[in-house]
Every structure is written in C-alpha cells, then in structure tokens.
Design an enzyme around this catalytic site. Structure first.
Site, PDB file in Angstrom:
ATOM      1  N   GLU A 124      27.985  39.812  29.457  1.00 13.15           N
ATOM      2  CA  GLU A 124      27.441  40.763  28.490  1.00 13.15           C
ATOM      3  C   GLU A 124      27.722  40.300  27.065  1.00 13.15           C
ATOM      4  O   GLU A 124      26.851  40.307  26.213  1.00 13.15           O
ATOM      5  CB  GLU A 124      28.055  42.149  28.744  1.00 13.15           C
ATOM      6  CG  GLU A 124      27.587  43.190  27.747  1.00 13.15           C
ATOM      7  CD  GLU A 124      28.031  44.612  28.109  1.00 13.15           C
ATOM      8  OE1 GLU A 124      28.391  44.855  29.273  1.00 13.15           O
ATOM      9  OE2 GLU A 124      27.978  45.463  27.212  1.00 13.15           O
TER      10      GLU A 124
ATOM     11  N   GLY B  19      26.817  52.274  34.208  1.00 13.80           N
ATOM     12  CA  GLY B  19      27.674  53.460  34.152  1.00 13.80           C
ATOM     13  C   GLY B  19      29.139  53.089  34.136  1.00 13.80           C
ATOM     14  O   GLY B  19      29.815  53.144  35.172  1.00 13.80           O
ATOM     15  N   TYR B  20      29.624  52.696  32.982  1.00 15.32           N
ATOM     16  CA  TYR B  20      31.041  52.349  32.842  1.00 15.32           C
ATOM     17  C   TYR B  20      31.774  53.434  32.036  1.00 15.32           C
ATOM     18  O   TYR B  20      32.688  54.070  32.520  1.00 15.32           O
ATOM     19  CB  TYR B  20      31.192  51.017  32.088  1.00 15.32           C
ATOM     20  CG  TYR B  20      31.029  49.770  32.917  1.00 15.32           C
ATOM     21  CD1 TYR B  20      30.392  49.789  34.147  1.00 15.32           C
ATOM     22  CD2 TYR B  20      31.507  48.548  32.456  1.00 15.32           C
ATOM     23  CE1 TYR B  20      30.243  48.635  34.888  1.00 15.32           C
ATOM     24  CE2 TYR B  20      31.367  47.390  33.194  1.00 15.32           C
ATOM     25  CZ  TYR B  20      30.733  47.439  34.418  1.00 15.32           C
ATOM     26  OH  TYR B  20      30.593  46.285  35.138  1.00 15.32           O
TER      27      TYR B  20
ATOM     28  N   ASN C 178      34.855  45.748  18.557  1.00 18.85           N
ATOM     29  CA  ASN C 178      35.345  44.497  17.963  1.00 18.85           C
ATOM     30  C   ASN C 178      36.861  44.493  17.789  1.00 18.85           C
ATOM     31  O   ASN C 178      37.497  43.440  17.869  1.00 18.85           O
ATOM     32  CB  ASN C 178      34.636  44.246  16.621  1.00 18.85           C
ATOM     33  CG  ASN C 178      33.231  43.724  16.855  1.00 18.85           C
ATOM     34  OD1 ASN C 178      32.702  43.807  17.963  1.00 18.85           O
ATOM     35  ND2 ASN C 178      32.604  43.181  15.819  1.00 18.85           N
ATOM     36  N   GLU C 179      37.445  45.689  17.591  1.00 15.24           N
ATOM     37  CA  GLU C 179      38.915  45.730  17.497  1.00 15.24           C
ATOM     38  C   GLU C 179      39.519  45.274  18.831  1.00 15.24           C
ATOM     39  O   GLU C 179      40.491  44.518  18.862  1.00 15.24           O
ATOM     40  CB  GLU C 179      39.410  47.150  17.171  1.00 15.24           C
ATOM     41  CG  GLU C 179      39.127  47.615  15.750  1.00 15.24           C
ATOM     42  CD  GLU C 179      37.686  48.062  15.544  1.00 15.24           C
ATOM     43  OE1 GLU C 179      36.979  48.301  16.545  1.00 15.24           O
ATOM     44  OE2 GLU C 179      37.258  48.152  14.376  1.00 15.24           O
TER      45      GLU C 179
HETATM   46  C1  LIG Z   1      24.667  52.014  21.313  1.00 18.83           C
HETATM   47  C2  LIG Z   1      25.671  52.036  22.425  1.00 18.83           C
HETATM   48  C3  LIG Z   1      25.262  51.715  23.706  1.00 18.83           C
HETATM   49  C4  LIG Z   1      26.169  51.786  24.775  1.00 18.83           C
HETATM   50  N1  LIG Z   1      25.718  51.545  26.040  1.00 18.83           N
HETATM   51  C5  LIG Z   1      26.573  51.707  27.081  1.00 18.83           C
HETATM   52  C6  LIG Z   1      26.091  51.595  28.430  1.00 18.83           C
HETATM   53  O1  LIG Z   1      24.917  51.337  28.674  1.00 18.83           O
HETATM   54  N2  LIG Z   1      26.970  51.804  29.431  1.00 18.83           N
HETATM   55  C7  LIG Z   1      28.294  52.083  29.197  1.00 18.83           C
HETATM   56  O2  LIG Z   1      29.044  52.239  30.162  1.00 18.83           O
HETATM   57  N3  LIG Z   1      28.776  52.225  27.944  1.00 18.83           N
HETATM   58  C8  LIG Z   1      27.931  52.048  26.883  1.00 18.83           C
HETATM   59  N4  LIG Z   1      28.409  52.202  25.590  1.00 18.83           N
HETATM   60  C9  LIG Z   1      29.801  52.618  25.382  1.00 18.83           C
HETATM   61  C10 LIG Z   1      30.710  51.581  24.754  1.00 18.83           C
HETATM   62  O3  LIG Z   1      31.049  50.584  25.667  1.00 18.83           O
HETATM   63  C11 LIG Z   1      31.930  52.322  24.193  1.00 18.83           C
HETATM   64  O4  LIG Z   1      31.476  53.141  23.139  1.00 18.83           O
HETATM   65  C12 LIG Z   1      32.998  51.384  23.696  1.00 18.83           C
HETATM   66  O5  LIG Z   1      33.618  50.732  24.765  1.00 18.83           O
HETATM   67  C13 LIG Z   1      34.075  52.122  22.853  1.00 18.83           C
HETATM   68  O6  LIG Z   1      34.590  53.221  23.550  1.00 18.83           O
HETATM   69  P1  LIG Z   1      34.652  54.692  22.895  1.00 18.83           P
HETATM   70  O7  LIG Z   1      33.295  55.000  22.335  1.00 18.83           O
HETATM   71  O8  LIG Z   1      35.198  55.617  23.906  1.00 18.83           O
HETATM   72  O9  LIG Z   1      35.628  54.565  21.668  1.00 18.83           O
HETATM   73  P2  LIG Z   1      37.228  54.629  21.706  1.00 18.83           P
HETATM   74  O10 LIG Z   1      37.742  53.803  22.816  1.00 18.83           O
HETATM   75  O11 LIG Z   1      37.646  56.065  21.656  1.00 18.83           O
HETATM   76  O12 LIG Z   1      37.597  53.916  20.344  1.00 18.83           O
HETATM   77  C14 LIG Z   1      37.524  54.576  19.076  1.00 18.83           C
HETATM   78  C15 LIG Z   1      37.979  53.599  18.006  1.00 18.83           C
HETATM   79  O13 LIG Z   1      39.344  53.219  18.209  1.00 18.83           O
HETATM   80  C16 LIG Z   1      39.475  51.799  18.308  1.00 18.83           C
HETATM   81  N5  LIG Z   1      40.484  51.446  19.311  1.00 18.83           N
HETATM   82  C17 LIG Z   1      40.631  51.981  20.545  1.00 18.83           C
HETATM   83  N6  LIG Z   1      41.643  51.403  21.203  1.00 18.83           N
HETATM   84  C18 LIG Z   1      42.169  50.466  20.371  1.00 18.83           C
HETATM   85  C19 LIG Z   1      43.238  49.511  20.476  1.00 18.83           C
HETATM   86  N7  LIG Z   1      43.962  49.393  21.586  1.00 18.83           N
HETATM   87  N8  LIG Z   1      43.474  48.686  19.419  1.00 18.83           N
HETATM   88  C20 LIG Z   1      42.725  48.754  18.291  1.00 18.83           C
HETATM   89  N9  LIG Z   1      41.701  49.657  18.128  1.00 18.83           N
HETATM   90  C21 LIG Z   1      41.429  50.485  19.163  1.00 18.83           C
HETATM   91  C22 LIG Z   1      38.100  51.306  18.732  1.00 18.83           C
HETATM   92  O14 LIG Z   1      37.880  49.976  18.337  1.00 18.83           O
HETATM   93  C23 LIG Z   1      37.191  52.277  18.008  1.00 18.83           C
HETATM   94  O15 LIG Z   1      36.990  51.847  16.683  1.00 18.83           O
HETATM   95  C24 LIG Z   1      27.512  52.134  24.524  1.00 18.83           C
HETATM   96  C25 LIG Z   1      27.932  52.445  23.213  1.00 18.83           C
HETATM   97  C26 LIG Z   1      27.025  52.403  22.177  1.00 18.83           C
HETATM   98  C27 LIG Z   1      27.498  52.760  20.787  1.00 18.83           C
END
Ligand SMILES: Cc1cc2nc3c(=O)[nH]c(=O)nc-3n(C[C@H](O)[C@H](O)[C@H](O)COP(=O)(O)OP(=O)(O)OC[C@H]3O[C@@H](n4cnc5c(N)ncnc54)[C@H](O)[C@@H]3O)c2cc1C
Length: 398
Positions: A244, A127-128, A384-385
């Site tokens: 991870e 739960g992050y 990846n960004e």
């Molecule tokens: C299949 C799947 C399983 C997951 N499982 C878990 C889980 O078990 N537990 C958990 O806690 N989370 C989980 N996640 C969440 C995951 O860690 C987040 O989706 C991820 O960290 C991206 O956050 P966000 O979705 O809020 O996107 P955002 O942070 O809103 O990003 C949106 C876009 O903007 C880009 N972006 C944002 N900030 C920057 C920056 N500073 N510079 C350049 N580009 C940027 C990102 O790369 C992305 O392309 C999961 C996600 C997926 C898709």
C-alpha cells in the site's frame, strides 16, 4: 546507478502512450480534468479498457494474471497513465488484497476471488480502521466469534474508502483477546450482501463521498472466507501495508500538476505582472521540482529492490512520507498559482460557480478539492508520524 531507460523501454513507452491517446476512454479523461469524482461505472469502464489489453494487474506475477512486466515497464506504464490524465486503478482489489490472496490463500480462494479483480467485476473495500483503532491498529476490537463452520462478526469499521461501491470487504477482526494484541487478529473476506452489514456515508472537506463507516451486526461469514490461519492476520496485513505504502508516489501525476502550475504562472498576469517573475514563487516552484526528482529516484530504487525478489520493506515508509508531503506542498502552490480561478471549490456540487465550458487554466478546476483532499494523504495508510516512528526504529535503529 544508471536510471536511464533502454531503447526497448522507450519503445514500450511509445506503445503505452499510443494506447492512452487512441484507445483509452476520452470521456473519463475529460471528466477528470474538470475535477469531477469518478463514478463506479467510470472506474469499471477505465479498468475494463486496461483489462482488455491485459494491462490491469500491472504488479501481479504473470502466473496469477499479471503483466509480468519489468520494474521499469511498470514504472513507465504508471507514468504514461498519469501523463494522459487517466484514472488510477482502485487500489483495494488490485494493489492491496490481490497480492495477499495470490500470496497467502488457497488455490480455491484464488479461483474464487482473483478473476473478479482481474476483469473489474468485483469491487473491494479495506476494513482495517475502527473508531478507537487507527494508528494503534492492533488494538482493534471488531470481533469474529467462531460458530461451527462460520464466524459471527460484530462491530464497526470506519474511514472505509469506496465501501458504497464494494461487493466484498477484507477485514482484520479480533478472534482472540488473551495474548499479545497482534496475535489474536484474523483476516476475513466478507461478501457485502451478507445480512447485518450497513454502509454509512462520511462526506469529507473536499465535498466528496469517498469515506464510510461500515457496521456489522451478527454477520455470518463462512470460515472458508478466512485467508491463512486464524490469529495470523497481522502478518498478512503487514505484507499488504508494504504494498500500500509504495503505491503513493504518483510521480507523473505530480509532474503534470507542476507543469500546469508553471504554465499558469508564465501566462496569467495579476496586477500587470506574471507570477513566474516573482522570485519567491520561483524558489518554491524550483524546490518542489527538485523534491519531485528526488522522489522519482527513491521510487526507482524501491522498484529495483522489488524486482530483485524482495517485498517492499521499511523503505516504503520513506516513500510514503516524502510522497505525501510533496503532494500537499504541490497542491498548496497550486492554490497560489490558480488564485481566483480555483475559487469554485467543488465541481461535484449542485451549483458550481463555473460551468464545464468555462475557459480555465489547466489544473485549475480540481485545484481546491485536490488541495483539501491532499491533507488526508499524511493520515491514511498509516499516518506520517507513525511512518517516522517506523523509520527511526527499524532503519535508524533509534
Ligand atoms: C481519506 C482516508 C481514507 C482512508 N481509507 C481507509 C480504508 O479504506 N480502510 C481503512 O481501514 N482505513 C482507512 N483510513 C483510515 C486511516 O488508516 C487512519 O485514519 C489512520 O491510520 C490514522 O488513524 P486515526 O484516524 O484513528 O488517527 P489516530 O490514530 O487517532 O491519530 C491521531 C493523530 O495522532 C498521531 N499519533 C497517533 N499515535 C502516535 C504515535 N504513537 N506517535 C506519534 N503520533 C501519533 C497520528 O499521527 C495522528 O496525527 C482512511 C483515512 C483517510 C483520512
């Protein structure tokens, strides 16, 4: 550097291969090959087969119930598991929170939580992420407010993988908003049966139910469930994320997918021609095979540094980027190779277009779900960004 394996390593490989061929549950291998999603019972059956051999906590130290294997043995084991088409372990307990518990928690907490991970009776979720906090994770606001010997937890976590199966969830929670955002975060383990927790499914583009949102409404969590110190959760989380990100390589699984693609391209004819005779296709296949070799060497380098006592460091960001981009490109070429065979996208759907007995090239059944599912790989575990930002700052010093 010499990356060849010793005679003892090769003997170890034969022993592991023999286990997967003769003792590991066949029904699970067959179900995976047909592209179906594993159930909780499948995960447990698979993990208990490994646990019975003492082979489940491959990366843990022997003192905490791990195998004590060398970096090479761990690598060989992973290779053989994926070569056999067996199920990868659920990472949340074994790869993510387990190392945090045996590294940072009290002896009592270790006795409480590690055995259930080691015999696969306890499932964990992570739960992050929150609706407003993903990449900028330190901005999270799901709150834990101290009330005597408890915390009261309120807020929402999202994208929580396999929370529908989880007995426990480890969470990063906001305990203080007054200082730097990284400083007021606390690491709590929460029993999913506690009143006030609701799990809501999110169905993804590949037709699968793996993701959820989890809401907490005045959930009472004993302070005894806190790992380490209040407000220091960010430190433990960063340690965990290193582990991870090194877990994404799946070299042998990728080799198997490329071998299936190659075999199909060599054997299946379309309009009287084999795909393998198309120069453009051959270039793409050779490019992916070469990139996979490069990934393998990078993994071996990382393993060597971990074996020398280091935790996976910034180089795990390199691994995450190259492994996930390669996974996406392999599944894309798979779509090209399997062509019409890959059409029935969702083996889990109520009315798939083919039956489990239909003659399909190996790898075709899960191809579309894999292709769609692989899009998420460059998002989870820190997009990846964000990994490229880490690389430019911490490795290139830009
Ligand atoms: C299949 C799947 C399983 C997951 N499982 C878990 C889980 O078990 N537990 C958990 O806690 N989370 C989980 N996640 C969440 C995951 O860690 C987040 O989706 C991820 O960290 C991206 O956050 P966000 O979705 O809020 O996107 P955002 O942070 O809103 O990003 C949106 C876009 O903007 C880009 N972006 C944002 N900030 C920057 C920056 N500073 N510079 C350049 N580009 C940027 C990102 O790369 C992305 O392309 C999961 C996600 C997926 C898709």
């Amino acid at each position: 550097m010499d990356f060849s394996f010793s005679k003892a390593d090769e003997e170890f490989r034969l022993m592991v291969r023999d286990f997967f061929e003769r003792e590991y549950p066949r029904d699970i291998v067959e179900k995976m090959a047909r592209g179906h999603s594993p159930s909780k019972a499948d995960y447990q059956k698979s993990e208990r087969a490994l646990s019975a051999k003492g082979w489940l906590a491959v990366n843990w130290p022997k003192a905490d119930g791990g195998t004590g294997w060398t970096a090479n043995q761990k690598y060989i084991f992973d290779e053989e598991l994926e070569r056999a088409g067996a199920l990868n372990v659920v990472p949340m307990g074994l790869l993510y929170v387990g190392p945090v518990i045996y590294t940072f928690s009290t002896e009592e907490q270790k006795r409480r939580w590690l055995p259930g991970i080691l015999d696969s009776t306890t499932f964990w979720a992570q739960g992050y992420s929150e609706p407003g906090s993903g990449s900028d994770l330190a901005s999270l606001q799901c709150a834990a407010v101290r009330d005597g010997d408890d915390y009261i937890v309120t807020g929402t976590k999202i994208w929580t993988s396999l929370a529908q199966h989880a007995d426990w969830i480890f969470c990063l929670l906001r305990t203080d908003n007054s200082g730097k955002k990284q400083e007021g975060i606390t690491f709590l383990c929460i029993d999913m049966k506690t009143p006030g927790i609701a799990v809501n499914p999110i169905i993804t583009i590949d037709g699968k139910h793996s993701l959820n949102s989890v809401t907490f409404e005045d959930v009472r969590v004993p302070v005894a469930n806190r790992i380490g110190e209040e407000g220091k959760g960010w430190t433990y989380a960063n340690y965990l994320l290193g582990h991870e990100r090194t877990s994404y390589a799946h070299v042998a699984g990728k080799r198997k997918q490329l071998a299936d693609i190659r075999m199909t391209a060599e054997n299946v004819e379309a309009d009287g021609a084999r795909l393998i005779d198309d120069p453009a296709f051959r270039v793409k296949l050779a490019d992916l095979e070469t990139r996979l070799d490069a990934l393998e060497l990078t993994v071996l380098r990382t393993l060597a540094s971990v074996a020398e006592g280091g935790a996976p460091g910034n180089e795990s960001s390199i691994l995450k980027v190259i492994a996930t981009e390669l996974a996406q490109d392999i599944t894309e070429l798979g779509m090209e190779a399997f062509g019409p065979y890959a059409l029935p996208a969702f083996p889990d759907s109520a009315a798939p277009l083919w039956t489990d007995n239909a003659p399909l090239p190996p790898g075709a059944a899960p191809a579309v779900a894999r292709y769609l599912g692989a899009r998420a790989q460059s998002i989870y575990g820190g997009s990846n960004e964000i990994q490229k930002n880490i690389l430019s700052r911490r490795i290139l010093g830009l």
